[in-house]
Design an enzyme around this catalytic site. Structure first.
Site, PDB file in Angstrom:
ATOM      1  N   LYS A 276       1.005  -1.297  -0.090  1.00  0.00           N
ATOM      2  CA  LYS A 276      -0.055   0.075  -0.113  1.00  0.00           C
ATOM      3  C   LYS A 276       0.901   1.221  -0.126  1.00  0.00           C
ATOM      4  O   LYS A 276       0.734   2.145  -0.741  1.00  0.00           O
ATOM      5  CB  LYS A 276      -0.925  -0.123   1.140  1.00  0.00           C
ATOM      6  N   ASP A 295      -6.219  -0.420   1.166  1.00  0.00           N
ATOM      7  CA  ASP A 295      -6.065  -0.434   2.484  1.00  0.00           C
ATOM      8  C   ASP A 295      -7.524  -1.130   3.044  1.00  0.00           C
ATOM      9  O   ASP A 295      -8.316  -1.393   2.335  1.00  0.00           O
ATOM     10  CB  ASP A 295      -5.660   0.778   3.411  1.00  0.00           C
TER      11      ASP A 295
END
Length: 426
Positions: A276, A295
């Site tokens: 991420k 996320d």
């Protein structure tokens, strides 16, 4: 005394549908912008303090520069301004003589027509068409790649207020001092070399960085040990540095272009960088529009609006992470990360409740008619409950907001005449 040069206000004709700085500067891309009580945004960029205002038709901007003889690099700038330069005087500069206009256009990525992009994304996706109209003007910034990398390493298990505090501490203690503006000191962002001293990790821990101190120190060592332009060589050539010409990055396959995949892989070798964070840096620091940071929050959007969460995609694994990115790339193409950021911004409010319990009970006793005096009377008790639910979803760059939900319940009971009203708070 630090001598500063202050330019006159300039303006760029740009509508709020093409750029909304109140949304763009608060949606978790950059963590150094400050907004004054008068609605003016300020940040140190490229050796100057840039100030912004916006109305319905124009973006207004001005720059505050250190005097040329005082413009120092990070290597020889004091960590904090000595008393002799803590105050600042200003000399007016009427013309934009340092390329601020080009910097503003570049930083806010103003070349693409955002209205056209929104229409393109809406035609490909009914959910985007439904959500996006209330959140126009969200642009992906063209930030410095090193600053984006540091900011998103700090974002791990964090919220936007604390990330901003950490980044400000880095600038104050390790960045070059520019001067004071509106009674506040401004520092430029520190170079990787400024964070490579042996005492840096311990100092960052003392400043409240926690486990991120080790990641920042080790990553600074790694980046400083590479060639000077290593990070910028990972950039999307279609989104070059200020002053450079754009070049094609090639066709866009399902998993993103070759340059994006290479940049993502190399970033993963750094400390504190997972998929991420790597995608955040690719999208917001290196210009790879197809990068889709996934996320917990984005995963919930994928479950709710795009039918993820069942079968082989029942949980957020690496395979699911890639599948969500591929789904969005299939919908929105090489600017999938930009479109995804619009949806994320539109959805922030729904996922940021932090409710505080408060219950108030108010009993209302009504007088009964004279002819019914002495008989049992029906009384209404109104109970107002401000709910004590807590509904938080972790988002590393998320503002926390409070929402109160009020429920009213009417309870009927029998009783005689009661004088007045009585309140009880719990």
């Amino acid at each position: 005394m630090r001598h500063m040069r202050l330019t006159d206000w300039q303006k760029l004709p740009v509508s709020l549908t093409e750029l909304c700085i109140d949304t763009t500067l608060r949606c978790g891309q950059s963590f150094r912008w400050r907004k004054s009580e008068e609605g003016e945004w300020s940040c140190s960029l490229n050796g100057r303090v840039l100030s912004l205002r916006q109305d319905q038709e124009c973006l207004h901007y001005r720059a505050i520069f250190p005097a040329a003889a005082e413009s120092l690099g990070a290597a020889n700038t004091p960590l904090t301004p000595p008393p002799s330069v803590a105050s600042t005087s200003f000399e007016p500069v009427l013309q934009d003589d340092e390329g601020t206009t080009a910097l503003v256009k570049h930083y806010f990525n103003l070349a693409p027509n955002l209205t056209d992009l929104y229409e393109q994304w809406s035609s490909a996706d009914a959910n985007f068409k439904k959500k996006a109209p209330k959140f126009t003007g969200v642009r992906i910034l063209r930030q410095d790649a090193w600053e984006a990398l540091v900011g998103f390493i700090c974002s791990s298990n964090n919220n936007i207020a604390r990330i901003s505090q950490m980044v400000e501490k880095l600038c104050i203690h390790y960045g070059p001092y520019l001067g004071d503006f509106d009674s506040k000191p401004y520092y430029d962002f520190p170079a990787p070399q400024a964070l490579t001293g042996k005492e840096v990790e311990q100092h960052l821990r003392e400043l409240g960085f926690g486990y991120r101190a080790k990641y920042l120190y080790q990553t600074a060592l790694m980046v400083a040990g590479k060639e000077d332009d290593w990070l910028d060589n990972l950039r999307n050539p279609e989104s070059p540095l200020l002053g450079q010409l754009a070049k094609s990055a090639g066709d866009m396959p399902e998993g993103g272009r070759e340059g994006y995949r290479k940049a993502h892989e190399e970033l993963l070798a750094l400390q504190g960088v997972g998929p991420k964070v790597a995608d955040c840096v690719c999208l917001m620091g290196l210009g790879w529009g197809e990068a889709v940071p996934v996320d917990t929050h984005v995963w919930q959007i994928a479950q709710r609006d795009y039918k993820f969460g069942k079968g082989k995609h029942s949980s957020l694994t690496k395979a699911t992470y890639d599948a969500v990115g591929n789904k969005f790339r299939s919908l929105w193409g090489k600017e999938a990360g930009w479109a995804h950021s619009v949806l994320f911004t539109a959805d922030l409010r729904a996922f940021s409740e932090r409710l505080v319990a408060k219950i108030e009970v108010k009993e209302e006793f009504q007088d009964v008619k004279a002819e019914l005096e002495g008989a049992a009377a029906e009384v209404e008790t109104v109970v107002k409950s401000e709910s004590a639910e807590q509904k938080r979803v972790k988002r590393e760059f998320q503002e926390e907001r409070s929402i109160v939900k009020i429920e009213e319940v009417v309870v009927k009971k029998r009783g005689g005449r009661q004088p007045g009203k009585r309140r009880r708070k719990a």
